[in-house]
Design a protein around this motif. Structure first.
Motif, short mmCIF file in Angstrom:
data_model
loop_
_atom_site.label_atom_id
_atom_site.label_comp_id
_atom_site.label_asym_id
_atom_site.label_seq_id
_atom_site.Cartn_x
_atom_site.Cartn_y
_atom_site.Cartn_z
N VAL B 78 27.29 -71.09 0.78
CA VAL B 78 28.40 -71.32 1.71
C VAL B 78 28.43 -72.79 2.12
N GLU B 79 27.26 -73.36 2.34
CA GLU B 79 27.21 -74.79 2.71
C GLU B 79 27.72 -75.67 1.57
N LEU B 80 27.38 -75.31 0.35
CA LEU B 80 27.90 -76.06 -0.81
C LEU B 80 29.42 -75.98 -0.86
N ALA B 81 29.94 -74.76 -0.68
CA ALA B 81 31.39 -74.55 -0.75
C ALA B 81 32.08 -75.32 0.37
N ALA B 82 31.53 -75.21 1.59
CA ALA B 82 32.16 -75.88 2.73
C ALA B 82 32.18 -77.40 2.51
N ALA B 83 31.07 -77.93 1.99
CA ALA B 83 30.99 -79.37 1.74
C ALA B 83 32.07 -79.81 0.75
N ALA B 84 32.44 -78.89 -0.14
CA ALA B 84 33.49 -79.19 -1.13
C ALA B 84 34.87 -78.78 -0.60
N ARG B 85 34.95 -78.43 0.67
CA ARG B 85 36.20 -78.01 1.33
C ARG B 85 36.83 -76.81 0.64
N VAL B 86 35.99 -75.87 0.31
CA VAL B 86 36.42 -74.65 -0.38
C VAL B 86 36.27 -73.46 0.59
#
Lengths: 336, 333
Positions: B78-86
Motif C-alpha cells: 500500500v505504501e508503494l502504491a500510495a507513493a506512486a499516487r495509485v
C-alpha cells in the motif's frame, strides 16, 4: 409382575399431561393427580382413569413414585417432602433455582434411599441421541466448536405466566437454555468459563428474552448456546452443529420437518401456552424418557441423566445469569 | 481506468481478474508477484501480463491496484502504491497490526489516494436486502444478532493463512472482520466490548494458529452479537463455509443465509460430494465496481480505511480477551 409401580403426578399443566401419557405407555399404574386448581387435576385424572387428590401428602400415601410437573420454585420443597415420605422422585428441569437447593435435594433423596430423576428430556430426543452416539463413536474426533439453538415464543399469560417470573422459573436461561447446557456437558465435559449477553439485561420489564451464552470447556472445546422467547407465537426453532477435529454434524428443525402444511383458511393464534419442539415421530421423546425412568426404577439400573448432571447444568445457567449481572465471564464453581 | 493486481497471495485475486474484466471502463494491466511459481501459474491461467516486482507494475502506469498480498505484507504494498499516487482496494483484514494499518492510512492520506477495504459482503444482494429491511424499520429496534462465518481451514488453498507471521493469527483474523463490519454497518454503532473464546481444537498437530473462535460483541447502542469465526467445517464439506445471521428485533426475527442460493450437485468428477454450486450474484463484482466508480468520481468509497481498521481492532481484541478470559473494552474517543 405382581404389583405395578404406582405413580402420582403433581401439576396438570402441559408437562403433567405429557408425563401422564408417558407413564401410561410405560405400563405404570397412574394412581392420581394433584394440582393447585383442582379442576385441571380432575380432568387429567379422568382422562387416565386415575383419581384427583386434594393435596400432595394425600397423594404421597398412595404411590411409589411422584412426578413433579410444577413451577420450578416448587421442585426443591416438594422433592424434600417426597423424599421424607420415602417416595422416588421424578422432577422437571431445571432441577432447582440454586445450587444449594439442588445439593439438598440430592442429599435428601440419598438419605431417604429414594431415587431422583431430573427430566432433561433432550437426551431422549432421537436427533440428539443420534448425534451423541456419533460423538461417542468417534466420528467427529475431539470436540471443537458446538452450536445450539432453542428459540421460541414467550410463554402466554395465564396458567403458564410463572415462566416469565425469574424468581419462580429461573428465567429463560435456566428454564429453556438449561436443556442445551445439559446436552453440551454430556458431550464435552466440564465447563471452565461462562459468558452471557441477554436482551433481558437491557429490557428488564419485557417478558421477551433472548440470550447468547458462550461456554469454554476445560477440554478446550467451546460452545455457543442461543436461547430465546422472542419469536411469533407457534414458532419453535431448534438445532445444533457439532464440529470436532475429524468431522461435523449439523441438524436444524427448519430443514428436517418431514411434513409441511400449506392449508387454505387455517386458523391462526392457536399456539399452545408453552411450545414443545416436536416433530413427526412414532414415539414422542417424553414417552421415551418416562419409559426409561420406569425401567430404571424397576430394575435399579442407572438413570441416563443423573441428579449430578442436572445440578451441573443448573450451575451453567446460574453462571450465565451471574455473567449478565457482573459483565464478566464466570466459572461454574463460583455460583451458589 | 488502468488497474493492476498486486500479489496473488490471497485466493480472492483469482476472482478479481474476472470482476475487473467485466467492467467496460477498466483495463486490467497485469499483476505483480514476487513468488515466481505462483506468478507463472497465474500468468498462464488468466492470460495476464506478469510483473516480477511490484514497482514494475506501478511503473507500467496504473491508476488503481487491488492489494491481495498476505495480511502482514499489505502495508509495504500500500505504501508503494500510495507513493506512486495509485488508488488502493485492500484485502481484509487490512493488516496484521494496528500500527501497520495506521501507517497505510497516513500514506494514502498524504498521497491523496483512495483506500477502500475489501468487505464484499456489504455488496451481497441478500445482506443488502436485510440492511434495507432494518433501515425501513421492519424489525423495529435491533436487539441482537447471532452471526456465523465458519468455514473450512483455508490453508489448502494458500498455506500462509495458517502462518502466524504472515497472517497475524488464524480463524479469528480471517473471519471475525466480515461480520464485524456488517454489524457496524447495520447498527451504525461501534463495538465497545469484545469477549472471545479462541483456540485450536481442529488442527492442533498441523498449525500453530487458532482454528476456532466464538466472539461476543457489544455495541455502543446496546446491540449484542455473536460471531462464530471458526474453521470448523471439514474439508469434505460441500462448500468452503457459510455467512449467516439471525437478527432479533423489537418486532420479531429475521434470518439471512447469504450463500443459500446454491445447487446441490452429486458427481464423481467433483472434489466435494455433494458440491454446493452457488448461483447467486457475486458480491465481489459489485464491490470492485464500487471501488472503480469511487476512484473515477473522486469520492470516498462505500467502505473506508476506518471500516477496515475498526474490524481489525475487534479481531485483535479477541486475542486479548481470550488471553485474559474476560471481556475487553474498546474506547472510541
Amino acid at each position: 409382575m405382581g404389583s405395578r409401580m404406582r405413580v402420582g403426578i403433581v401439576g396438570a399443566g402441559s408437562m403433567g399431561r405429557v408425563h401422564a401419557a408417558g407413564w401410561r405407555a410405560a405400563g405404570a399404574d397412574l394412581v392420581g393427580v394433584v394440582s393447585r386448581g383442582g379442576a385441571s387435576a380432575r380432568a387429567l385424572a379422568q382422562t387416565h382413569g386415575a383419581r384427583a387428590f386434594p393435596d400432595l401428602d394425600a397423594l404421597l400415601r398412595e404411590v411409589d413414585v411422584v412426578d413433579l410437573c410444577v413451577p420450578s420454585d416448587l421442585h426443591h420443597p416438594m422433592t424434600l417432602r417426597a423424599a421424607a415420605a420415602g417416595k422416588h422422585v421424578v422432577c422437571e428441569k431445571p432441577m432447582a433455582l440454586s445450587v444449594a437447593d439442588a445439593d439438598e435435594m440430592m442429599r435428601a433423596c440419598e438419605r431417604a434411599g429414594v431415587r431422583l430423576f431430573i427430566a432433561h428430556v433432550l437426551r431422549f430426543f432421537p436427533q440428539y441421541r443420534a448425534a451423541a452416539e456419533a460423538v461417542r463413536s468417534g466420528h467427529l474426533g475431539r470436540m471443537g466448536v458446538m452450536r445450539f439453538r432453542r428459540v421460541a415464543y414467550p410463554p402466554r399469560e395465564g396458567a403458564s405466566s410463572w415462566f416469565a417470573d425469574e424468581s419462580r422459573s429461573g428465567g429463560m436461561i435456566c428454564d429453556l437454555m438449561v436443556h442445551d447446557f445439559d446436552y453440551a456437558l454430556s458431550l464435552a465435559g466440564p465447563v471452565a468459563r461462562v459468558f452471557a449477553r441477554s436482551l433481558r439485561s437491557h429490557h428488564p420489564a419485557s417478558s421477551r428474552n433472548y440470550a447468547l451464552v458462550t461456554l469454554g470447556f476445560e477440554s478446550g472445546a467451546m460452545a455457543l448456546v442461543e436461547g430465546g422467547w422472542v419469536y411469533p407465537a407457534g414458532t419453535f426453532r431448534t438445532g445444533f452443529d457439532l464440529a470436532g477435529s475429524d468431522g461435523a454434524i449439523e441438524w436444524d428443525s427448519d430443514s428436517t420437518e418431514s411434513i409441511h402444511r400449506y392449508l387454505l383458511l387455517t386458523e391462526t393464534g392457536g399456539a399452545p401456552e408453552v411450545g414443545l419442539p416436536l416433530t413427526v415421530m412414532t414415539e414422542d421423546p417424553y414417552t421415551t424418557e418416562i419409559k426409561h425412568v420406569h425401567a430404571a426404577l424397576v430394575s435399579g439400573e442407572r438413570f441416563a441423566v443423573t441428579p449430578a448432571d442436572a445440578a451441573a447444568a443448573l450451575r451453567i445457567g446460574l453462571a450465565a445469569r451471574a455473567s449478565l449481572r457482573t459483565g464478566r465471564s464466570v466459572a461454574p464453581s463460583e455460583v451458589a | 481506468m488502468r488497474v493492476g493486481i498486486m500479489s496473488f497471495a490471497h485466493i480472492h485475486a483469482e476472482g478479481f481478474v474476472g470482476n475487473l474484466r467485466a467492467i467496460p471502463d477498466v483495463e486490467l494491466v497485469g499483476f505483480s508477484d514476487e513468488d515466481a511459481g505462483r506468478a507463472a501459474r497465474a500468468a498462464t491461467a488468466f492470460e495476464l501480463r506478469r510483473f516480477d516486482r511490484h514497482e514494475d507494475l506501478l511503473d507500467a502506469g496504473v491508476d488503481a491496484v487491488l492489494v491481495c498480498a498476505e495480511n502482514a505484507r499489505r502495508r509495504e504494498l500500500v505504501e508503494l502504491a500510495a507513493a506512486a499516487r495509485v488508488h488502493v482496494l485492500c484485502e481484509k483484514p487490512i493488516e496484521a497490526t494496528l500500527a501497520d494499518a495506521e501507517a497505510m492510512r497516513v500514506a494514502c492520506e498524504a498521497a491523496g489516494v483512495t483506500f477502500m477495504t475489501a468487505f464484499p459482503m456489504r455488496f451481497d444482494a441478500s445482506v443488502a436486502a436485510v440492511k434495507r429491511s432494518l433501515d425501513r424499520g421492519e424489525l423495529g429496534a435491533l436487539h441482537a444478532v447471532n452471526g456465523i462465518n465458519h468455514s473450512e481451514i483455508p490453508n489448502g488453498h494458500r498455506a500462509w493463512f495458517a502462518d502466524p507471521e504472515l497472517a497475524g493469527g488464524g480463524a479469528v483474523m480471517d473471519h471475525t472482520v466480515h461480520l464485524t463490519d456488517l454489524l457496524r454497518w447495520m447498527t451504525g454503532s461501534e463495538v465497545t466490548e469484545v469477549y472471545a473464546e479462541v483456540g485450536n481444537p481442529f488442527y492442533p498437530d498441523d498449525v500453530e494458529v487458532d482454528t476456532a473462535g466464538l466472539v461476543t460483541l457489544t455495541f455502543a447502542n446496546g446491540v449484542f452479537a455473536a460471531v462464530d469465526c471458526s474453521w470448523s467445517r471439514p474439508t469434505t464439506y460441500p462448500r468452503w463455509g457459510h455467512l449467516k445471521m439471525d437478527l432479533i428485533g423489537e418486532r420479531g426475527a429475521l434470518t439471512v443465509d447469504a450463500f443459500a442460493q446454491a445447487l446441490t450437485a452429486y458427481s464423481r468428477h467433483l472434489p466435494r460430494n455433494p458440491t454446493w454450486i452457488g448461483w447467486g450474484a457475486d458480491p465481489n463484482q459489485a464491490m470492485v465496481e464500487e471501488f472503480v466508480e469511487s476512484v473515477a468520481e473522486g469520492r470516498p468509497p462505500a467502505v473506508t480505511w476506518r471500516d477496515g481498521y475498526e474490524a481489525l481492532r475487534v479481531a485483535l481484541a479477541c486475542y486479548a480477551s481470550a488471553a485474559s478470559g474476560q471481556p475487553v473494552r474498546l474506547d472510541h474517543g
